[in-house]
Design a protein around this motif. Structure first.
Motif, PDB file in Angstrom:
ATOM      1  N   GLY A 170      -7.084   4.254  -8.688  1.00 54.72           N
ATOM      2  CA  GLY A 170      -7.133   5.403  -9.587  1.00 54.72           C
ATOM      3  C   GLY A 170      -7.370   4.935 -10.994  1.00 54.72           C
ATOM      4  N   CYS A 171      -6.359   5.044 -11.812  1.00 54.15           N
ATOM      5  CA  CYS A 171      -6.513   4.770 -13.230  1.00 54.15           C
ATOM      6  C   CYS A 171      -6.705   3.283 -13.543  1.00 54.15           C
ATOM      7  N   ARG A 172      -6.335   2.431 -12.655  1.00 56.11           N
ATOM      8  CA  ARG A 172      -6.440   0.986 -12.810  1.00 56.11           C
ATOM      9  C   ARG A 172      -5.659   0.475 -14.003  1.00 56.11           C
TER      10      ARG A 172
ATOM     11  N   CYS B  28      -1.017   5.735 -12.408  1.00 53.56           N
ATOM     12  CA  CYS B  28      -1.186   6.859 -11.481  1.00 53.56           C
ATOM     13  C   CYS B  28      -0.612   6.621 -10.099  1.00 53.56           C
ATOM     14  N   PHE B  29      -0.367   5.394  -9.760  1.00 51.38           N
ATOM     15  CA  PHE B  29       0.234   5.052  -8.475  1.00 51.38           C
ATOM     16  C   PHE B  29      -0.645   5.403  -7.279  1.00 51.38           C
TER      17      PHE B  29
ATOM     18  N   CYS C 219      -2.751   3.401  -6.227  1.00 46.02           N
ATOM     19  CA  CYS C 219      -3.119   2.122  -5.638  1.00 46.02           C
ATOM     20  C   CYS C 219      -1.964   1.473  -4.894  1.00 46.02           C
TER      21      CYS C 219
ATOM     22  N   GLN D 227       2.124  -1.822  -6.906  1.00 43.85           N
ATOM     23  CA  GLN D 227       0.904  -1.273  -7.474  1.00 43.85           C
ATOM     24  C   GLN D 227      -0.099  -2.423  -7.530  1.00 43.85           C
TER      25      GLN D 227
ATOM     26  N   CYS E 286      -2.925  -2.618  -8.787  1.00 43.17           N
ATOM     27  CA  CYS E 286      -3.723  -2.770 -10.003  1.00 43.17           C
ATOM     28  C   CYS E 286      -3.000  -3.562 -11.083  1.00 43.17           C
TER      29      CYS E 286
HETATM   30  S1  FES Z   1      -4.612   2.593  -9.787  1.00 43.87           S
HETATM   31 FE1  FES Z   1      -3.287   3.519 -11.021  1.00 43.87          FE
HETATM   32  S2  FES Z   1      -1.452   2.638 -10.756  1.00 43.87           S
HETATM   33 FE2  FES Z   1      -2.854   1.545  -9.747  1.00 43.87          FE
END
Ligand code: FES
Ligand SMILES: Cc1cc2nc3c(=O)[nH]c(=O)nc-3n(C[C@H](O)[C@H](O)[C@H](O)COP(=O)(O)OP(=O)(O)OC[C@H]3O[C@@H](n4cnc5c(N)ncnc54)[C@H](O)[C@@H]3O)c2cc1C
Lengths: 436, 344
Positions: free
Chosen positions: B292-294, B298-299, B301, B330, B332
């Protein structure tokens, strides 16, 4: 690309060279036309023109420290808070539904409907929204975890997480990238292009509030993206099936099974459920509406987020959000989104801690002459609605009045439509002539 | 009927509401209620638990996993059951020895209170006696390693058993009174060793205290060193078939600079640098990674770490998988800290 450098919590961090380049022209730029020029030379009205890149990064470090001070002290009290809140919500829901079995008796109808509304609001806000943000994942309880939670809402948790956490929290208030900026149907910022449909947006917005959960479901499903071809058809259909199943289950529960269970009180229980869902919709719509649309909240250009540093990201979150002031009960009922600024800075911080960091954030923003947008609920709702009404018309321009612009666009549309119609008729006549 | 009730409470499950009334009912996730917490010494505690209705019993020597909330975080640990099988009151007991810096064992020692609900798993483990215990038995234990053996001694009669047990000193010897009285009643011969004064008993000199050790079926439980030595000794003497061991902790994983990552469901193994998020590592290796947000907010991943250790790139803290308790991480913002496996 497997060698992303990591600094702090922000994986993609800019090189020193870029930071230096930015020293000349800091890049979180407002898109408000009246301030546009200010972002270039004078920098007068730019909300952060007075900050150097070093200031920005030092704000970032300060915010990291505030974050760490809370995250490292999460503990039994916090866990207890969410567990008790979930318990309370379940008791309220259970007893309200029990009372509604007798909904034909008017006091039962009122008490049950009120209770169910409160239960549904709590479930969506303080519980669902925040769990889905991963605020409670640290407890390692698989039942209270962002990857397993499902909520009492039309949009399936999975789809909502994607569109909300990625699209909105990552690109907060970036015009053209954060679709929450008006949810693709409203125009809430002068930088958004005006279209004739915006003329009726106060009405659209009112009806959206009533059926908010379905609006969000359609939005999370990215119906618009599908129509425009940016969302893969297979993915869309599979998501669509999930939404339909979810909505069917939700409706079956509220509008068929519980009414049936009430026997002779079928209709009154059905009405109670419909009222509770609608009130919940209006409430959540208002809360979310207050989060980013009140007057004073900044929006940003796409360019401002390229290679954004952690400090810049934080600034965008602070300036792009608005808080609501009020009682403890109000905070809980909004899922602590009344602390929208704090939530946007630290989306995975347990919501019960936002009130603890709020004074520090406010002090930090005051100290740096940044505007901490906040106000009581009625004021914030009013302010956001004012925007919806104001931007239903095109931006004022020195050359032409707003209504004049509307007339021009509509006339243009009418002319184009007329020409098209003319063409079609001509072609038809031509074909007929040929056939004859 | 089941479907109707499910539909009434969707998106939750009926159990979510029933838990409000009766968390220990049959059909619920297995839980237990702490009935008593009894402290023996400065470091050991016996906990009596009433398991939920779904409890299906245990065999002496087996262990249960217990999920307790320590500072709000649910941590799972394994503990040997020491009580008699099928007690009339349905209770089970475990004895926990606090180890330095031990999160769960210290929580049990200091903060666990009667009335607390803990998560449980069914009993498991094959450190048990066959249906008819062998004629000649040797128990070689040290420290808290006596616990599974205590479970056996309380439940079985032995023709000819020897218990060789080491503790730091008499005050820290677990079950001292009971071991003495059972030994004096002739259930077994007890050999005590106090390591603070006598030093540890080298396994290779077991013959000094139990001359016929090689004729006995052995059950050994204690610190890693004891177990490693016992395995080496029995193997050297060609007696491995007679040996049963129970390990209380996995072998320590060296936290190197990065390590090889296995994505178990995709069956891909790659070398990961210490500073590269596992998300990038996986994507580069063609693994279908949720993301997601990397940037850790956002969790989307989140994946489960089933073995090894990863380092949180944000804090430098490492998270280690425990066999029984895969941890969600996570990807990321986590990098390999030594070899590890991710369930993706
Ligand atoms: S992609 Fe968002 S927390 Fe890992
Ligand atoms: C099958 C099985 C049965 C067990 N039965 C019992 C029992 O009956 N009674 C009992 O007290 N314990 C028993 N254990 C050990 C128990 O599960 C925990 O490992 C122990 O209580 C430590 O947990 P902690 O959270 O306190 O320590 P942690 O916080 O996990 O560890 C703290 C530090 O101690 C180290 N460490 C971890 N485990 C041990 C250990 N066993 N000895 C020394 N250092 C360690 C860690 O590497 C770390 O550095 C058993 C373990 C297994 C696998």
């Amino acid at each position: 690309m497997s060698s992303a450098t990591i600094e702090s919590t922000r994986p993609r961090v800019d090189s020193a060279a870029r930071t230096a380049e930015r020293a000349v022209n800091n890049r979180i730029t407002s898109t408000r036309p009246e301030e546009q020029s200010a972002t270039h030379a004078s920098g007068k009205a730019n909300p952060i023109a007075h900050l150097s890149p070093e200031d920005i990064e030092s704000i970032g470090r300060e915010l990291d420290a505030i974050r760490d001070s809370v995250m490292s002290t999460r503990g039994a009290d916090d866990a207890n808070y969410i567990r008790q809140t979930i318990k309370l919500q379940r008791w309220i829901e259970l007893s309200s539904r029990g009372v509604l079995l007798f909904s034909g008796f008017w006091p039962a109808f009122i008490v049950g409907t009120a209770g169910l509304t409160v239960a549904k609001i709590l479930e969506n806000t303080e519980i669902g929204h925040n769990i889905l943000h991963g605020q409670w994942d640290w407890m390692r309880d698989p039942k209270i975890h962002s990857s397993s939670w499902e909520w009492d809402f039309a949009s399936p948790a999975e789809q909502w997480k994607k569109s909300h956490n990625v699209g909105h929290h990552t690109y907060t208030n970036v015009v053209g990238m954060d679709d929450d900026l008006g949810y693709t149907i409203l125009r809430v910022d002068p930088a958004q292009e005006w279209e004739p449909k915006h003329l009726i947006q106060p009405i659209t917005n009112f009806f959206t509030a009533l059926i908010f959960e379905y609006g969000i479901a359609a939005y999370d499903l990215d119906v618009k993206g599908f129509k425009e071809g940016t969302k893969d058809k297979k993915e869309f259909l599979s998501d669509l099936r999930k939404v339909i199943t979810k909505i069917r289950n939700q409706m079956g529960k509220d509008y068929v099974l519980h009414p049936l269970l009430s026997g002779p009180n079928f209709l009154t229980t059905l009405a109670a459920n419909a009222i509770a869902n609608t009130l919940r919709n209006i409430w959540t719509h208002s809360v979310i509406f207050c989060g980013h649309f009140p007057e004073g909240v900044e929006t940003f250009e796409v360019e401002s987020i390229e290679g954004e540093t952690r400090g810049e990201w934080y600034l965008r979150q602070m300036l792009g959000s608005a808080n609501i002031e009020g009682s403890e009960v109000m905070h809980v009922m909004t899922g602590n989104l009344s602390h929208q600024i704090e939530h946007h800075l630290f989306p995975d911080m347990p919501s019960n801690r936002y009130k603890q960091v709020a004074p520090k954030i406010r002090e930090l923003m005051d100290r740096h002459q940044l505007r901490y947008v906040t106000g009581p609920l009625h004021k914030q709702v009013g302010s956001a609605w004012h925007k919806v009404i104001k931007y239903s018309l095109p931006n004022p321009s020195p050359e032409r009045s707003q209504l004049g612009q509307v007339a021009d666009v509509l006339a243009g549309k009418a002319v184009r439509a007329g020409v098209a119609l003319l063409h079609r008729t001509q072609r038809r006549q031509y074909r007929r002539a040929l056939a004859a | 009927m089941g479907r109707f009730v499910n539909a009434l409470v969707t998106p939750l499950l009926p159990g979510d509401y029933l838990d409000l009334f009766h968390p220990l009912r049959k059909g619920a996730d297995l839980r237990g209620r702490v009935m008593a917490v009894e402290r023996h010494s400065s470091s050991a505690t016996t906990v009596t638990i009433r398991p939920g209705r779904g409890w299906s019993g245990h065999r002496p020597g087996q262990y249960i996993r217990i999920g307790v909330e320590v500072n709000g975080v649910r941590l799972w640990r394994a503990y040997s059951i020491t009580s008699r099988v099928g007690q009339a009151d349905g209770l089970i007991t475990i004895t926990v020895r606090a180890i330095p810096d031990g999160k769960v064992s210290h929580h049990v020692l200091r903060n666990l209170r009667p009335g607390t609900i803990v998560m449980l798993d069914q009993a498991t483990g094959d450190f048990t006696q066959p249906s008819r215990p062998p004629a000649k038995v040797l128990f070689l234990t040290a420290g808290s390693g006596i616990t599974p053996v205590m479970g056996m001694l309380r439940n079985h009669q032995f023709e000819d058993a020897v218990v060789v047990h080491s503790s730091p000193d008499p005050s820290q010897m677990l079950f001292a009174d009971e071991l003495h009285s059972r030994a004096s009643r002739g259930q077994f011969r007890l050999v005590e060793r106090f390591t603070s004064t006598e030093g540890t008993l080298p396994v290779s000199s077991i013959a000094d205290v139990v001359p016929d050790w090689a004729e006995r079926i052995a059950w050994v439980c204690g610190p890693t060193g004891l177990l490693d030595d016992a395995e080496a000794h029995w193997e050297q003497e060609g007696a491995s078939a007679l040996l049963h061991v129970e390990r209380f902790r996995p072998r320590i994983i060296a936290e190197g600079e990065g390590g090889s990552v296995t994505f178990t469901q995709s069956d891909v193994t790659v070398d990961a640098p210490a500073a590269t998020p596992l998300l990038d590592v996986g994507e580069d290796a063609g693994v279908l990674m949720p993301s997601g947000c990397r940037m850790g907010i956002c969790f989307n991943c989140v994946a489960s770490l089933t073995s090894g250790a990863v380092r949180d790139l944000r804090t430098g803290e490492t998270t280690q998988a425990i066999d029984e308790d895969p941890v969600l991480i996570q990807t990321c913002v986590s990098a390999a800290a030594g070899p590890c496996s991710i369930k993706l």
